[in-house]
Design a protein around this motif. Structure first.
Motif, PDB file in Angstrom:
ATOM      1  N   ASP A   1       0.835  -1.206   0.000  1.00 56.96           N
ATOM      2  CA  ASP A   1       0.000   0.000   0.000  1.00 56.96           C
ATOM      3  C   ASP A   1       0.867   1.251   0.000  1.00 56.96           C
ATOM      4  O   ASP A   1       0.593   2.220  -0.730  1.00 56.96           O
ATOM      5  CB  ASP A   1      -0.907   0.030   1.229  1.00 56.96           C
ATOM      6  N   ASN A   2       1.902   1.243   0.824  1.00 54.53           N
ATOM      7  CA  ASN A   2       2.788   2.405   0.914  1.00 54.53           C
ATOM      8  C   ASN A   2       3.454   2.700  -0.428  1.00 54.53           C
ATOM      9  O   ASN A   2       3.616   3.875  -0.805  1.00 54.53           O
ATOM     10  CB  ASN A   2       3.860   2.185   1.978  1.00 54.53           C
ATOM     11  N   PHE A   3       3.835   1.660  -1.138  1.00 55.20           N
ATOM     12  CA  PHE A   3       4.447   1.851  -2.455  1.00 55.20           C
ATOM     13  C   PHE A   3       3.456   2.499  -3.405  1.00 55.20           C
ATOM     14  O   PHE A   3       3.796   3.451  -4.119  1.00 55.20           O
ATOM     15  CB  PHE A   3       4.925   0.512  -3.023  1.00 55.20           C
ATOM     16  N   PHE A   4       2.236   1.998  -3.425  1.00 60.34           N
ATOM     17  CA  PHE A   4       1.205   2.566  -4.303  1.00 60.34           C
ATOM     18  C   PHE A   4       1.012   4.052  -4.025  1.00 60.34           C
ATOM     19  O   PHE A   4       1.058   4.892  -4.939  1.00 60.34           O
ATOM     20  CB  PHE A   4      -0.118   1.818  -4.098  1.00 60.34           C
ATOM     21  N   TRP A   5       0.805   4.396  -2.757  1.00 62.39           N
ATOM     22  CA  TRP A   5       0.538   5.797  -2.427  1.00 62.39           C
ATOM     23  C   TRP A   5       1.764   6.678  -2.636  1.00 62.39           C
ATOM     24  O   TRP A   5       1.637   7.864  -2.974  1.00 62.39           O
ATOM     25  CB  TRP A   5       0.032   5.907  -0.987  1.00 62.39           C
ATOM     26  N   LYS A   6       2.952   6.108  -2.480  1.00 62.04           N
ATOM     27  CA  LYS A   6       4.179   6.866  -2.755  1.00 62.04           C
ATOM     28  C   LYS A   6       4.231   7.262  -4.233  1.00 62.04           C
ATOM     29  O   LYS A   6       4.571   8.414  -4.563  1.00 62.04           O
ATOM     30  CB  LYS A   6       5.408   6.037  -2.387  1.00 62.04           C
ATOM     31  N   ILE A   7       3.886   6.336  -5.115  1.00 54.31           N
ATOM     32  CA  ILE A   7       3.889   6.655  -6.540  1.00 54.31           C
ATOM     33  C   ILE A   7       2.836   7.713  -6.850  1.00 54.31           C
ATOM     34  O   ILE A   7       3.096   8.673  -7.592  1.00 54.31           O
ATOM     35  CB  ILE A   7       3.634   5.382  -7.378  1.00 54.31           C
ATOM     36  N   ILE A   8       1.636   7.570  -6.283  1.00 56.98           N
ATOM     37  CA  ILE A   8       0.576   8.552  -6.494  1.00 56.98           C
ATOM     38  C   ILE A   8       1.044   9.930  -6.044  1.00 56.98           C
ATOM     39  O   ILE A   8       0.859  10.939  -6.741  1.00 56.98           O
ATOM     40  CB  ILE A   8      -0.700   8.161  -5.727  1.00 56.98           C
ATOM     41  N   ASP A   9       1.667   9.988  -4.884  1.00 63.81           N
ATOM     42  CA  ASP A   9       2.046  11.269  -4.285  1.00 63.81           C
ATOM     43  C   ASP A   9       3.248  11.897  -4.980  1.00 63.81           C
ATOM     44  O   ASP A   9       3.216  13.071  -5.375  1.00 63.81           O
ATOM     45  CB  ASP A   9       2.348  11.058  -2.799  1.00 63.81           C
ATOM     46  N   GLU A  10       4.311  11.127  -5.156  1.00 62.75           N
ATOM     47  CA  GLU A  10       5.549  11.710  -5.673  1.00 62.75           C
ATOM     48  C   GLU A  10       5.467  12.040  -7.162  1.00 62.75           C
ATOM     49  O   GLU A  10       6.248  12.853  -7.658  1.00 62.75           O
ATOM     50  CB  GLU A  10       6.720  10.769  -5.403  1.00 62.75           C
ATOM     51  N   SER A  11       4.535  11.438  -7.869  1.00 64.98           N
ATOM     52  CA  SER A  11       4.380  11.762  -9.292  1.00 64.98           C
ATOM     53  C   SER A  11       3.543  13.017  -9.508  1.00 64.98           C
ATOM     54  O   SER A  11       3.479  13.543 -10.622  1.00 64.98           O
ATOM     55  CB  SER A  11       3.735  10.588 -10.039  1.00 64.98           C
TER      56      SER A  11
END
Length: 215
Positions: A12-22
């Protein structure tokens, strides 16, 4: 450790990291937000990872879309998108919901980030809590559905591939597909004049904004 074997929380953290940092402008001004740029940045970031990370991104996306398959989120969809009539201060919504449009709407919500999704999952009236300023003229985030496969195409030079999406069906049969017509909501979706009674502040503010847009 392989991301495929990581805990659900780590995935989950990986998914939201991509959403946020992109999303390069989120921390500055949502009014400057460009969804196409956000999607492009996401594809670029994912294309620099590996197939396992793409599969995990797709898996978590489908899980998050399923979590948002609730009557409350459907009612938010109606308030933000559907036609309405006003008579003697009573607001009456058309409660028709397109299956595809509701998928795309939930994608649009996911693109707004983890904190926002957590808040509206608890109470959809958080949409007008003063912390957010989104363009509601087009609540469609369909392109999120194709991000992992597009990243795979960019990574491996393939064209029109659905390899990553197919991998979810093969490797994680327990994941409920966002397009599964047999999935039931938590309760019946309200519509018509009931939404104003359920969500007075949300309905009033959104209808005012939508009326200004239409003018």
């Amino acid at each position: 450790m392989s991301i495929i074997k990581a805990t659900q929380q780590e995935q989950d953290n990986f998914f939201w990291k991509i959403i946020d940092e992109s999303n390069e402008v989120k921390d500055f001004d949502w009014e400057e937000y460009d969804q196409d740029e956000h999607i492009d940045q996401m594809i670029d970031m994912l294309s620099k990872t590996d197939k396992e990370h793409l599969i995990v991104f797709e898996k978590v996306m489908q899980q998050q879309l399923h979590k948002l398959y609730t009557a409350e989120i459907a009612e938010l969809y109606i308030i933000l998108n559907n036609d309405f009539d006003v008579e003697e201060d009573v607001i009456d919504f058309d409660d028709t919901i397109s299956d595809d449009a509701f998928i795309y709407f939930r994608c649009w919500l996911l693109l707004k980030g983890k904190d926002f999704v957590a808040e509206i999952s608890k109470d959809i009236q958080a949409f007008v809590n003063g912390e957010y300023s989104f363009d509601i003229g087009d609540c469609d985030g369909e392109e999120l559905l194709y991000v992992a496969d597009l990243a795979n195409e960019e990574m491996n030079g393939v064209e029109e591939s659905e390899e990553i999406r197919d991998a979810i069906y093969e490797s994680f049969p327990e994941v409920v597909n966002y397009d599964d017509a047999d999935v039931k909501m938590n309760r019946e979706v309200k519509g018509g004049t009931e939404l104003q009674k359920l969500y007075p502040d949300l309905v009033e503010e959104i209808c005012d904004v939508r009326s200004d847009i239409e003018e």
